[in-house]
Design an enzyme around this catalytic site. Structure first.
Site, PDB file in Angstrom:
ATOM      1  N   CYS A 138      -8.642  58.990  53.593  1.00 60.19           N
ATOM      2  CA  CYS A 138      -9.693  59.596  52.768  1.00 60.19           C
ATOM      3  C   CYS A 138     -10.878  58.638  52.628  1.00 60.19           C
ATOM      4  O   CYS A 138     -10.708  57.496  52.198  1.00 60.19           O
ATOM      5  CB  CYS A 138      -9.115  59.920  51.392  1.00 60.19           C
ATOM      6  SG  CYS A 138     -10.331  60.469  50.182  1.00 60.19           S
ATOM      7  N   SER A 139     -12.065  59.095  52.978  1.00 62.36           N
ATOM      8  CA  SER A 139     -13.254  58.235  52.905  1.00 62.36           C
ATOM      9  C   SER A 139     -13.557  57.822  51.464  1.00 62.36           C
ATOM     10  O   SER A 139     -13.978  56.688  51.222  1.00 62.36           O
ATOM     11  CB  SER A 139     -14.460  58.930  53.525  1.00 62.36           C
ATOM     12  OG  SER A 139     -14.788  60.099  52.810  1.00 62.36           O
TER      13      SER A 139
END
Length: 113
Positions: free
Chosen positions: A9-10
């Site tokens: 997840c960024s």
């Protein structure tokens, strides 16, 4: 301090970077590889001041296919998050008796002050 992190997840990677830059000690918990127990989830919810449904990623396929539209109790929602960690919002940063969801990342900065 802990960050409940999902490396895919960024937003979670951004939260980790903020903590790395803060020069404070913290622990990284990969909650995808090491799913949280129901007790852990309840503790995080208490620190966030959230009800269980507020911690759920409602756009995840698992949620849409198995839970959406059902009348679920808080206990059932917590069980679902424990069984399917991808359902948990991320990242979560816990410091003492407080916690924040790192969306937006400014939430983490506020917790660090």
């Amino acid at each position: 301090m802990k960050i409940y992190h999902n490396n895919r997840c960024s937003k979670s990677r951004c939260g980790l970077e903020i903590l790395n830059n803060s020069k404070q000690d913290f622990e990284v918990v990969d909650y995808i590889k090491n799913p949280l127990s129901e007790v852990d989830i309840k503790d995080i919810l208490k620190k966030l001041g959230f009800s269980p449904i507020q911690l759920v990623r409602k756009n995840e396929a698992i949620w849409k296919e198995n839970y959406k539209g059902k009348d679920l109790s808080d206990s059932q929602i917590i069980k679902a998050m424990s069984a399917h960690p991808k359902l948990i919002e991320r990242p979560i940063v816990v410091k003492g008796d407080k916690a924040v969801i790192g969306r937006p990342s400014e939430n983490i900065c506020a917790l660090l002050k």
